[in-house]
Design an enzyme around this catalytic site. Structure first.
Site, mmCIF file in Angstrom:
data_model
loop_
_atom_site.group_PDB
_atom_site.id
_atom_site.type_symbol
_atom_site.label_atom_id
_atom_site.label_comp_id
_atom_site.label_asym_id
_atom_site.label_seq_id
_atom_site.Cartn_x
_atom_site.Cartn_y
_atom_site.Cartn_z
ATOM 1 N N ASP A 46 -57.450 -28.705 -80.098
ATOM 2 C CA ASP A 46 -57.493 -29.589 -78.928
ATOM 3 C C ASP A 46 -57.097 -28.800 -77.680
ATOM 4 O O ASP A 46 -55.943 -28.394 -77.528
ATOM 5 C CB ASP A 46 -56.513 -30.760 -79.130
ATOM 6 C CG ASP A 46 -56.611 -31.776 -78.003
ATOM 7 O OD1 ASP A 46 -57.467 -32.674 -78.091
ATOM 8 O OD2 ASP A 46 -55.854 -31.656 -77.014
ATOM 9 N N TYR A 51 -55.637 -26.908 -69.223
ATOM 10 C CA TYR A 51 -54.691 -26.002 -69.894
ATOM 11 C C TYR A 51 -54.958 -24.537 -69.557
ATOM 12 O O TYR A 51 -54.143 -23.672 -69.873
ATOM 13 C CB TYR A 51 -54.711 -26.173 -71.421
ATOM 14 C CG TYR A 51 -54.511 -27.592 -71.930
ATOM 15 C CD1 TYR A 51 -54.000 -28.587 -71.096
ATOM 16 C CD2 TYR A 51 -54.827 -27.946 -73.238
ATOM 17 C CE1 TYR A 51 -53.833 -29.892 -71.548
ATOM 18 C CE2 TYR A 51 -54.650 -29.251 -73.698
ATOM 19 C CZ TYR A 51 -54.166 -30.217 -72.847
ATOM 20 O OH TYR A 51 -53.997 -31.498 -73.295
ATOM 21 N N LYS A 76 -61.558 -31.291 -72.400
ATOM 22 C CA LYS A 76 -61.420 -32.475 -71.540
ATOM 23 C C LYS A 76 -61.833 -32.168 -70.103
ATOM 24 O O LYS A 76 -61.618 -31.061 -69.613
ATOM 25 C CB LYS A 76 -59.960 -32.965 -71.552
ATOM 26 C CG LYS A 76 -59.375 -33.059 -72.958
ATOM 27 C CD LYS A 76 -57.982 -33.639 -72.999
ATOM 28 C CE LYS A 76 -57.376 -33.447 -74.384
ATOM 29 N NZ LYS A 76 -56.699 -32.167 -74.558
ATOM 30 N N HIS A 109 -59.988 -36.731 -69.115
ATOM 31 C CA HIS A 109 -58.573 -36.447 -69.390
ATOM 32 C C HIS A 109 -57.630 -37.571 -68.943
ATOM 33 O O HIS A 109 -56.692 -37.926 -69.643
ATOM 34 C CB HIS A 109 -58.199 -35.119 -68.700
ATOM 35 C CG HIS A 109 -57.078 -34.391 -69.360
ATOM 36 N ND1 HIS A 109 -57.009 -33.023 -69.422
ATOM 37 C CD2 HIS A 109 -55.965 -34.832 -69.982
ATOM 38 C CE1 HIS A 109 -55.909 -32.661 -70.065
ATOM 39 N NE2 HIS A 109 -55.255 -33.747 -70.407
HETATM 40 N N1 LIG Z 1 -54.426 -35.848 -73.218
HETATM 41 C C1 LIG Z 1 -53.275 -35.581 -72.650
HETATM 42 O O1 LIG Z 1 -53.000 -36.020 -71.527
HETATM 43 C C2 LIG Z 1 -52.300 -34.716 -73.392
HETATM 44 C C3 LIG Z 1 -50.992 -34.571 -72.888
HETATM 45 C C4 LIG Z 1 -50.100 -33.771 -73.617
HETATM 46 C C5 LIG Z 1 -50.507 -33.173 -74.811
HETATM 47 N N2 LIG Z 1 -51.805 -33.311 -75.246
HETATM 48 C C6 LIG Z 1 -52.277 -32.657 -76.493
HETATM 49 O O2 LIG Z 1 -51.357 -32.912 -77.548
HETATM 50 C C7 LIG Z 1 -50.917 -31.661 -78.083
HETATM 51 C C8 LIG Z 1 -49.511 -31.776 -78.634
HETATM 52 O O3 LIG Z 1 -48.611 -32.264 -77.633
HETATM 53 P P1 LIG Z 1 -47.504 -31.346 -76.929
HETATM 54 O O4 LIG Z 1 -47.910 -29.949 -76.980
HETATM 55 O O5 LIG Z 1 -47.234 -31.951 -75.603
HETATM 56 O O6 LIG Z 1 -46.185 -31.624 -77.769
HETATM 57 P P2 LIG Z 1 -45.768 -31.689 -79.315
HETATM 58 O O7 LIG Z 1 -46.820 -31.161 -80.204
HETATM 59 O O8 LIG Z 1 -45.226 -33.070 -79.552
HETATM 60 O O9 LIG Z 1 -44.510 -30.707 -79.320
HETATM 61 C C9 LIG Z 1 -44.630 -29.325 -79.045
HETATM 62 C C10 LIG Z 1 -43.205 -28.757 -78.927
HETATM 63 O O10 LIG Z 1 -42.495 -28.935 -80.156
HETATM 64 C C11 LIG Z 1 -42.147 -27.679 -80.710
HETATM 65 N N3 LIG Z 1 -42.444 -27.766 -82.151
HETATM 66 C C12 LIG Z 1 -43.667 -27.842 -82.735
HETATM 67 N N4 LIG Z 1 -43.545 -27.946 -84.068
HETATM 68 C C13 LIG Z 1 -42.221 -27.953 -84.334
HETATM 69 C C14 LIG Z 1 -41.473 -28.040 -85.534
HETATM 70 N N5 LIG Z 1 -42.056 -28.125 -86.722
HETATM 71 N N6 LIG Z 1 -40.095 -28.013 -85.444
HETATM 72 C C15 LIG Z 1 -39.475 -27.918 -84.244
HETATM 73 N N7 LIG Z 1 -40.143 -27.851 -83.071
HETATM 74 C C16 LIG Z 1 -41.507 -27.860 -83.111
HETATM 75 C C17 LIG Z 1 -43.000 -26.626 -80.003
HETATM 76 O O11 LIG Z 1 -42.266 -25.419 -79.876
HETATM 77 P P3 LIG Z 1 -42.893 -23.935 -80.046
HETATM 78 O O12 LIG Z 1 -44.295 -23.936 -79.525
HETATM 79 O O13 LIG Z 1 -41.937 -23.112 -79.221
HETATM 80 O O14 LIG Z 1 -42.810 -23.602 -81.509
HETATM 81 C C18 LIG Z 1 -43.202 -27.283 -78.649
HETATM 82 O O15 LIG Z 1 -42.070 -27.046 -77.812
HETATM 83 C C19 LIG Z 1 -51.047 -30.703 -76.889
HETATM 84 O O16 LIG Z 1 -50.973 -29.347 -77.263
HETATM 85 C C20 LIG Z 1 -52.373 -31.137 -76.346
HETATM 86 O O17 LIG Z 1 -53.429 -30.619 -77.130
HETATM 87 C C21 LIG Z 1 -52.688 -34.080 -74.547
#
Ligand SMILES: NC(=O)c1ccc[n+]([C@@H]2O[C@H](COP(=O)([O-])OP(=O)(O)OC[C@H]3O[C@@H](n4cnc5c(N)ncnc54)[C@H](OP(=O)(O)O)[C@@H]3O)[C@@H](O)[C@H]2O)c1
Length: 278
Positions: A46, A51, A76, A109
């Site tokens: 994704d 990004y 997106k 988005h």
């Molecule tokens: N459509 C939208 O508006 C929107 C907005 C936000 C996100 N997204 C999508 O959703 C995806 C995921 O959301 P996100 O990146 O915001 O947050 P997330 O996946 O909820 O959390 C990522 C964070 O958690 C840490 N982490 C990941 N796995 C872990 C584990 N097993 N144990 C401990 N910590 C862990 C990562 O650290 P490290 O990387 O340092 O390991 C990073 O700091 C994004 O990458 C994107 O593709 C979309």
């Protein structure tokens, strides 16, 4: 290798229920992080124009040696391109930057209700879909009232609505609307960017099952039927987040996690967010 279940979208296209998110991965780390995720077994990536790492995602997909047909790639439409012709051009640019032939899913988005008319944007998405260069189109951060307009004024129902969902924001109203209209729900920030991982209820359930809080939280999403793509640049976490198909949460644990909802967002409120990148 663990089999990730597919979800069938409303046009018959299949999407792996677990993927890898690349938000906030700097471009210089994205190729390696994506290759690493593909090596672990992820087959769904994704990304987004916002990004700034579509090129590097594309490089990883091309260099992985995995058949293009086996990898599901989402991107997106960025916020500055909501006008009809701008949206058409932005899709062309994303496809060029990714350089992987077709795209599997393209999303608007944000609705940006205070900026322009997202219905016009959706009509451009329909035109892009008709061109056959993307297998499915959808939206992100759309609330039921935004979706109702799309539903009433256009002809293609979004295949997906990608919204913020985690134990502190269970977003039931949006999920119910999506389900009722045949729209698959994708849960972004599924572990609330780490904020839910030391929650006492989640820690207790994880300890009882001999799993990690992240695994328990991802499992909760999967058992609710949502699509998730946790982000991590840490190989051990990328592996941990993928290892969520050999255990189940009992109904009591599911209910306890759902009860943690406190309507707490990590990101902006879609009704108030109207930011256009400068
Ligand atoms: N459509 C939208 O508006 C929107 C907005 C936000 C996100 N997204 C999508 O959703 C995806 C995921 O959301 P996100 O990146 O915001 O947050 P997330 O996946 O909820 O959390 C990522 C964070 O958690 C840490 N982490 C990941 N796995 C872990 C584990 N097993 N144990 C401990 N910590 C862990 C990562 O650290 P490290 O990387 O340092 O390991 C990073 O700091 C994004 O990458 C994107 O593709 C979309």
């Amino acid at each position: 290798m663990t089999a990730v279940p597919n979800i069938t979208l409303n046009n018959g296209v299949e999407i792996p229920q677990l993927g890898f998110g690349v938000f906030q991965i700097p471009p210089e780390q994205t190729r390696e992080a994506t290759l690493s995720a593909l090596e672990v077994g992820y087959r769904h990536i994704d990304t987004a124009e916002m990004y700034g790492n579509e090129k590097e995602v594309g490089e990883a997909v091309r260099e992985s040696g995995i058949d293009r047909e086996e990898i599901f790639v989402t991107s997106k439409l960025n916020n500055g391109y909501h006008a009809y012709d701008d949206a058409l051009h932005a899709f062309d640019q994303s496809l060029k930057d990714l350089d992987i032939g077709h795209l599997d899913l393209f999303l608007v988005h944000w609705p940006l209700p205070g900026v322009g008319d997202y219905v016009e944007t959706w009509k451009a998405m329909e035109k892009i879909y008709e061109s056959g260069r993307v297998r499915a189109i959808g939206v992100s951060n759309f609330q039921p009232h935004h979706l109702r307009r799309i539903h009433g004024e256009t002809s293609v129902t979004p295949a997906v609505n990608q919204v913020e969902i985690h134990p502190y924001l269970t977003n039931e109203e949006v999920r119910a609307f999506d389900t009722e209209h045949g729209i698959a729900t994708e849960a972004w920030s599924p572990i609330a960017q780490g904020k839910v991982l030391d929650d006492p209820t989640i820690v207790r359930i994880a300890e009882g099952l001999g799993r990690t809080p992240a695994q328990v939280t991802l499992r909760w999403h999967l058992q609710r039927g949502d699509i998730v793509f946790p982000k991590s640049v840490t190989r051990s976490r990328v592996e941990e987040n993928f290892d969520v198909f050999s255990f189940e949460l009992p109904p009591g644990a599911m209910a306890d996690i759902t009860a943690l909802d406190r309507h707490e967002r990590t990101g902006p409120d879609p009704d108030e967010f109207n930011h256009i990148p400068g």
